[in-house]
Enzyme design. Structure first.
Site: not given
Ligand code: DGJ
Length: 750
Positions: A535, A615
């Site tokens: 928030d 990877e």
């Protein structure tokens, strides 16, 4: 002048570049709301709100004969209970004599350069040239209660902030049962409510609903803003979309229990009231004492939700998030949580760090489990001393090793919590929120510390500051893994227990203010089981917040999409994790995982030693790509091109402020046969300029047919006009397989 007052008509107007907010000081002294919307040049809108006799709408005493002025139907700035308005009140106060309600009449107003500040609460800042403050004081003659309404007018940003200071100007106690931050009456129109609901590991799912007659509420009683309902809503016209339509944004700068009520009333008008959740709230004001309700950030646009979001992104970055790390390049981090959980030692962490450094990461974060007897999540919270069995030689030995690899070192903490099985709890059982005589409700087998207590906060300050002074820690992840129950403080008298929810969050703010002030070089990342306290209040202290404990890239599309309505990319903690994903079991290509995580503060949360050589090469390239595109990703204007779940793909775009650079990202969420490649119209470019598509990354594709705006996908660096990219669009190559993704990077050709 962004604030003007006409003494003759009582009209108060707040103007920003594109909006006008108008109030009227009625003959009776009531403060009415007339209009908030598109900019209007200097008109008096009094006639907009008719004065008619509505049955069963009570009149103030002096209007009893005309019967055409009732607070029950007049739009107001800050409606109080029990004086004729039966809609949702912003204020419910009770005097020592048992009188409920306040007949608020205006006594004064003042305009000041610069921005008001709120004691003990986070709020937006501004230089004197960026903002003007309007303060309007209302008073109830019977009880002496005074309400100061504060407005911060950010002219250039098209933002108006509001907050409220309530003062007991009488000579007896007054109890506040509801003290909202703002009411916004919206007379006329056909409005819908957009809000962001969810749960742990699936936060901020956008939901758009019609208003019904009556009251719709979203909020949290959990003591935290919560995973479940974000403190941010949008009221939008039925016709509103990404690029067009009227919408109001309402964003409380608050991290505790909150509620937003939206009422569609008998006449079809809408009232929105937002602020601290009134349940279990009871605040006593002694004569002369003041209470401050948290700030709310308001904006209005007629240009759709995209414009509204970009306005919030800019505003939060400029006026809420602060400190060194607000605009500085954030480190690419590797966090060990999903790599090891509690099962690690110095050797394991250094092996991870070694790979992280080789891959190009900047920061190694040691998550939960490094302290006390913390070998699982049932114990040791509060015992913030290193576990030498896991980390022989202590933190310094590990940090030295990590720093020696060229990485910064960061650490996890959960300061607001305590385990029953901890030295801290054994020493200070009274520091936890529990109800005498009742076994507490447990969450993750832990208790919540009473952050309203100065001694608890001092202890935490000393502990955390001690760690930061003693060790070379450059990042702290501040977690918070349960919600509040048994909300009772041993340090407050019986008649003050109703203040505890709010005092708790004031205590958290106080501690964070002290720590972030004293350690300005530390990068603080907020977290509450992922996004449980995501928030604007927390963003004042934490420039980035871990967005969700769900690291599944496809689920993240939804979480990031919902979060993007109010919050900037630079605030959203996002990591690439291992597959099958630990939360959902889904497997998504590594490249696609990186495309999604790149729309946040990029990092990894896996064991790089478990990656194949191929990877590892991919990860290296991803980190390099992110760093190359850092500016357009983190500071660019954000456009939602296609919402996840609405079609078979999700897409979004960021554009640099000078429109010289753009990055488009797309992920196909549903494979389908015999369909052309997905088509996207870009946004925010300069139509006159020409853009070279200088990089195109295709990830996780099983088969690629080559068609891209009539050109061969393999063609070297095609060039298009901004107009072609925006009005005609681009068609991506056909991408097969599960969840393939594409990233297209454009640079304006000189
Ligand atoms: C919840 C957080 O969201 C996770 O990332 C991790 O830090 C755990 N807590 C550790 O307990």
């Amino acid at each position: 002048m962004s604030v003007t007052f006409d003494a003759r008509s009582g009209i108060i107007t707040l103007d920003t570049v594109a909006t006008t907010y108008q109030m009227k000081l009625a003959e009776t002294g009531h403060l009415l709301h007339l209009y908030y919307g598109r900019r209007i040049p200097g008109d008096d809108l009094t006639a907009l709100i008719p004065r008619v006799d509505v049955s069963f709408a009570p009149d103030p005493y002096e209007c009893r004969a005309t019967r055409t002025f009732s607070l029950d139907v007049q739009p107001q700035e800050y409606p109080a209970a029990n004086v004729g308005d039966f809609r949702v009140p912003a204020l419910i106060a009770e005097s020592a004599d048992g009188v409920y309600g306040d007949d608020l009449r205006c006594v004064s107003h003042a305009v000041r350069p610069g921005k008001y500040a709120l004691e003990g609460l986070p709020c937006a800042d501004a230089g004197e040239e960026d903002c003007q403050t309007l303060a309007i004081t209302l008073r109830d003659a019977a009880t002496g209660l005074q309400v100061e309404l504060l407005y911060g007018v950010y002219e250039k940003e098209d933002v108006i902030t509001r907050a409220v200071k309530i003062v007991n100007g009488g000579d007896k106690d007054i109890v506040l049962h509801r003290a909202s931050s703002a009411a916004l009456d919206v007379p006329f129109g056909d409005w819908q409510l957009i809000h962001f609901q969810g749960r742990h590991a699936m936060e901020r799912q956008m939901e758009r609903v019609d208003l019904m007659h009556g009251i719709q509420s979203v909020g949290s009683t959990r003591g935290a803003s919560s995973h479940h309902h974000n403190p941010f809503v949008i009221l939008c016209g039925r016709e509103a979309g990404e690029e067009q339509g009227e919408c109001y944004g309402v964003m409380p700068v608050y991290s505790g229990s909150h509620r937003t009520d939206v009422e569609l009333d008998q006449t079809g008008d809408v009232r929105l009231v937002t602020g601290i959740h009134p349940d279990m709230f009871r605040w006593t004001l002694k004569p002369g004492e003041a209470f401050t309700a948290p700030e709310v950030i308001l904006t209005f646009t007629h240009e759709g939700m995209g414009a509204l979001s970009r306005r919030y992104h800019r505003f939060l970055r400029e006026h809420i998030i602060r400190g060194k790390w607000n605009h500085a390049a954030r480190p690419v981090l590797l966090n060990n949580w999903e790599a090891t959980y509690f099962d690690f030692n110095t050797g394991k962490i250094l092996a991870i760090a070694e790979q992280a450094a080789a891959l190009g990461a900047d920061l190694l974060v040691l998550d939960d489990g490094w302290f006390g007897q913390r070998n699982d999540d049932n114990r040791a919270l509060g015992d913030w001393f290193v576990n030498e069995e896991k980390l022989p030689g202590g933190l310094d030995a590990l940090i030295k090793g990590v720093n020696g690899l060229g990485l910064k070192f960061g650490i996890w903490m959960e300061p607001e919590m305590v385990s029953e099985d901890s030295d801290l709890y054994r020493a200070h059982p009274d520091w936890a929120l529990t109800v005498p005589g009742r076994k507490p409700t447990m969450g993750r087998n832990q208790l919540v510390l009473d952050m309203s207590r100065g001694d608890v906060r001092d202890y935490l300050y000393d502990t955390i500051a001690g760690l930061l002074r003693k060790h070379h820690i450059e990042y702290v992840k501040w977690d918070m893994n349960r919600n509040m129950t048994d909300v009772y403080s041993r340090a407050l008298p019986a008649d003050r227990q109703g203040e505890l929810f709010h005092r708790y969050i004031l205590g958290v703010y106080d501690l964070l203010e002290r720590l972030t002030t004293d350690f300005p070089d530390v990068l603080w990342e907020g977290c509450s089981g992922g996004g449980g306290r995501f928030d604007a209040g927390m963003l004042r202290y934490h420039p980035q917040i871990w967005l969700s404990d769900d690291t599944d890239a496809i689920e993240r599309l939804y979480i990031q999409h919902g979060s993007s309505f109010g919050y900037p990319v630079s605030a959203m903690g996002a990591h690439v994790s291992a597959c099958p994903n630990h939360q959902t079991g889904r497997t998504v290509a590594l490249g696609t995982r990186a495309v999604v995580a790149m729309s946040g503060t990029f990092g990894y949360e896996l064991d790089p030693n478990a990656l194949t050589d191929g990877e590892r090469e991919q990860v290296k390239a991803q980190i390099a790509r992110f760093k190359r595109w850092y500016d357009v990703i983190q500071n660019g204007d954000y456009y939602r091109l296609a919402a996840p779940g609405e079609g078979r793909f999700a897409a979004w775009q960021t554009v640099s402020a000078d429109r010289g650079e753009a990055l488009v990202s797309a992920v196909i969420t549903h494979a389908a046969a015999n369909l052309p490649g997905i088509h996207l119209r870009l946004r925010g470019l300069d139509p006159e300029a020409r853009y070279e598509m200088d990089e195109m990354a295709m990830e996780g594709c099983q088969a690629i047919a080559d068609a891209m705006y009539g050109q061969d996908a393999a063609a070297e660096r095609p060039v298009y006009s901004g107009a072609a990219l925006m009005y005609a669009g681009v068609t991506l190559p056909v991408m097969g397989g599960d969840y393939p993704a594409a990233q297209l990077h454009f640079t304006r050709v000189k």
